[in-house]
Design a protein around this motif. Structure first.
Motif, mmCIF file in Angstrom:
data_model
loop_
_atom_site.group_PDB
_atom_site.id
_atom_site.type_symbol
_atom_site.label_atom_id
_atom_site.label_comp_id
_atom_site.label_asym_id
_atom_site.label_seq_id
_atom_site.Cartn_x
_atom_site.Cartn_y
_atom_site.Cartn_z
ATOM 1 N N THR A 24 0.834 -1.203 0.000
ATOM 2 C CA THR A 24 0.000 0.000 0.000
ATOM 3 C C THR A 24 0.866 1.249 0.000
ATOM 4 O OG1 THR A 24 -1.820 -1.129 1.106
ATOM 5 C CG2 THR A 24 -1.778 1.268 1.274
ATOM 6 N N ARG A 78 1.118 4.044 -2.982
ATOM 7 C CA ARG A 78 0.885 5.469 -2.709
ATOM 8 C C ARG A 78 2.060 6.316 -3.182
ATOM 9 N NH1 ARG A 78 -1.673 4.352 2.744
ATOM 10 N NH2 ARG A 78 -3.864 4.659 2.311
ATOM 11 N N LYS A 121 1.913 9.127 -6.167
ATOM 12 C CA LYS A 121 2.350 10.505 -5.910
ATOM 13 C C LYS A 121 3.418 10.917 -6.921
ATOM 14 C CE LYS A 121 4.282 13.431 -2.307
ATOM 15 N NZ LYS A 121 4.800 13.503 -0.929
#
Length: 105
Positions: A35, A39, A43
């Motif tokens: 996870t 992320r 980004k």
């Protein structure tokens, strides 16, 4: 970095065994590690997308820049007129060769 009360979905991911072993060396919770990695990658890609959009702005952005921020703000519906102060910020102009530039005084 947990997202408060976000729904979760179970996914099945197939990865090479050496990557799984590498994850296990650093994190007992594979889901948390993956996870965080996803992320981070999302980004990074959003950042690259922003940089690309600055290098090659959308034609509508160019039209707005050509019109001028003040004229664009004046064309907004009256209920939206307080959303923008055209006198704030730094004036810029678009150059196809150089990107966004401060105007030469």
């Amino acid at each position: 970095m947990a997202v408060a009360s976000s729904p979760f979905e179970r996914v099945t991911v197939t990865m090479p065994a050496e990557l799984v072993a590498g994850v296990d060396r650093y994190e007992r919770n594979r889901s948390r590690f993956i996870t965080e990695a996803v992320r981070h990658e999302l980004k990074r890609r959003r950042h690259l997308e922003l940089l690309r959009s600055l290098d090659e702005p959308h034609p509508d952005s160019l039209a707005t820049a050509a019109l001028g921020l003040e004229a664009w703000a004046e064309a907004l519906p009256t209920e939206d007129s307080d959303l923008l102060d055209p006198t704030a910020g730094l004036p810029l102009r678009w150059s196809a060769n150089l990107g966004w530039q401060e105007p030469v005084s």
